[in-house]
Design a protein around this motif. Structure first.
Motif, PDB file in Angstrom:
ATOM      1  N   GLU A  59      -1.110   4.538 -50.060  1.00 16.12           N
ATOM      2  CA  GLU A  59      -0.567   5.697 -49.357  1.00 16.12           C
ATOM      3  C   GLU A  59      -0.910   6.993 -50.088  1.00 16.12           C
ATOM      4  OE1 GLU A  59       1.424   3.149 -50.381  1.00 16.12           O
ATOM      5  OE2 GLU A  59       1.659   2.079 -48.488  1.00 16.12           O
ATOM      6  N   THR A  60      -0.793   6.958 -51.422  1.00 13.73           N
ATOM      7  CA  THR A  60      -1.110   8.143 -52.218  1.00 13.73           C
ATOM      8  C   THR A  60      -2.592   8.473 -52.104  1.00 13.73           C
ATOM      9  OG1 THR A  60       0.615   7.501 -53.769  1.00 13.73           O
ATOM     10  CG2 THR A  60      -0.939   9.167 -54.518  1.00 13.73           C
ATOM     11  N   PHE A  65      -6.791  11.994 -49.863  1.00 18.11           N
ATOM     12  CA  PHE A  65      -7.974  12.116 -49.018  1.00 18.11           C
ATOM     13  C   PHE A  65      -7.711  13.074 -47.860  1.00 18.11           C
ATOM     14  CE2 PHE A  65     -10.712  10.742 -45.512  1.00 18.11           C
ATOM     15  CZ  PHE A  65     -11.947  10.880 -46.124  1.00 18.11           C
ATOM     16  N   ALA A  66      -6.538  12.943 -47.232  1.00 19.21           N
ATOM     17  CA  ALA A  66      -6.187  13.839 -46.120  1.00 19.21           C
ATOM     18  C   ALA A  66      -6.043  15.277 -46.604  1.00 19.21           C
ATOM     19  CB  ALA A  66      -4.895  13.362 -45.459  1.00 19.21           C
ATOM     20  N   LEU A  67      -5.476  15.455 -47.796  1.00 19.45           N
ATOM     21  CA  LEU A  67      -5.338  16.794 -48.369  1.00 19.45           C
ATOM     22  C   LEU A  67      -6.709  17.417 -48.617  1.00 19.45           C
ATOM     23  CD1 LEU A  67      -3.457  18.978 -49.493  1.00 19.45           C
ATOM     24  CD2 LEU A  67      -3.565  17.789 -51.693  1.00 19.45           C
ATOM     25  N   GLY A  72     -10.837  21.298 -46.963  1.00 21.28           N
ATOM     26  CA  GLY A  72     -12.215  21.516 -46.519  1.00 21.28           C
ATOM     27  C   GLY A  72     -12.267  22.121 -45.120  1.00 21.28           C
ATOM     28  N   ALA A  73     -11.427  21.607 -44.223  1.00 21.23           N
ATOM     29  CA  ALA A  73     -11.388  22.150 -42.860  1.00 21.23           C
ATOM     30  C   ALA A  73     -10.894  23.589 -42.861  1.00 21.23           C
ATOM     31  CB  ALA A  73     -10.496  21.278 -41.973  1.00 21.23           C
TER      32      ALA A  73
END
Length: 103
Positions: A59-60, A65-67, A72-73
């Motif tokens: 989960e971490t 990765f999502a952060l 980046g976005a």
């Protein structure tokens, strides 16, 4: 507005279809796939170095990765916004300059 909603709807559909059709499967990362392929090709392979820090759980790792993707976005969105604004300002300045030109 309708175009934006349609695009949003299509993105949601494209994101959910694989989750619905591929139930019961594990979506592993590229690191795990690479490690498995290397072990098959060269079983005696020793990594050059070990990670300094390992996340406490999947989960971490997903959160980090999502952060990273969100940062980046955000950067890409900011860059596109700045470039669009510069383009608008340039287009607005050209007619002003052409009025002052004497022939």
């Amino acid at each position: 507005m309708k175009k934006s909603l349609l695009l949003l709807f299509l993105v949601v559909i494209l994101a959910t279809i694989p989750l619905i059709t591929q139930q019961g499967t594990e979506f592993g990362g590229a690191d795990g796939e690479a490690e498995e392929a290397i072990t098959k090709i060269h079983p005696e392979y020793k990594p050059w170095f070990n990670s300094i820090w390992e996340p406490p759980g999947a989960e971490t790792e997903s959160l980090l990765f999502a952060l990273q993707a969100a940062i980046g976005a955000g950067f890409i969105g900011y860059f596109i916004g700045v470039m669009r604004q510069r383009n608008k300002q340039t287009k607005q300045e050209i007619p002003k300059k052409s009025k002052h030109v004497t022939h």
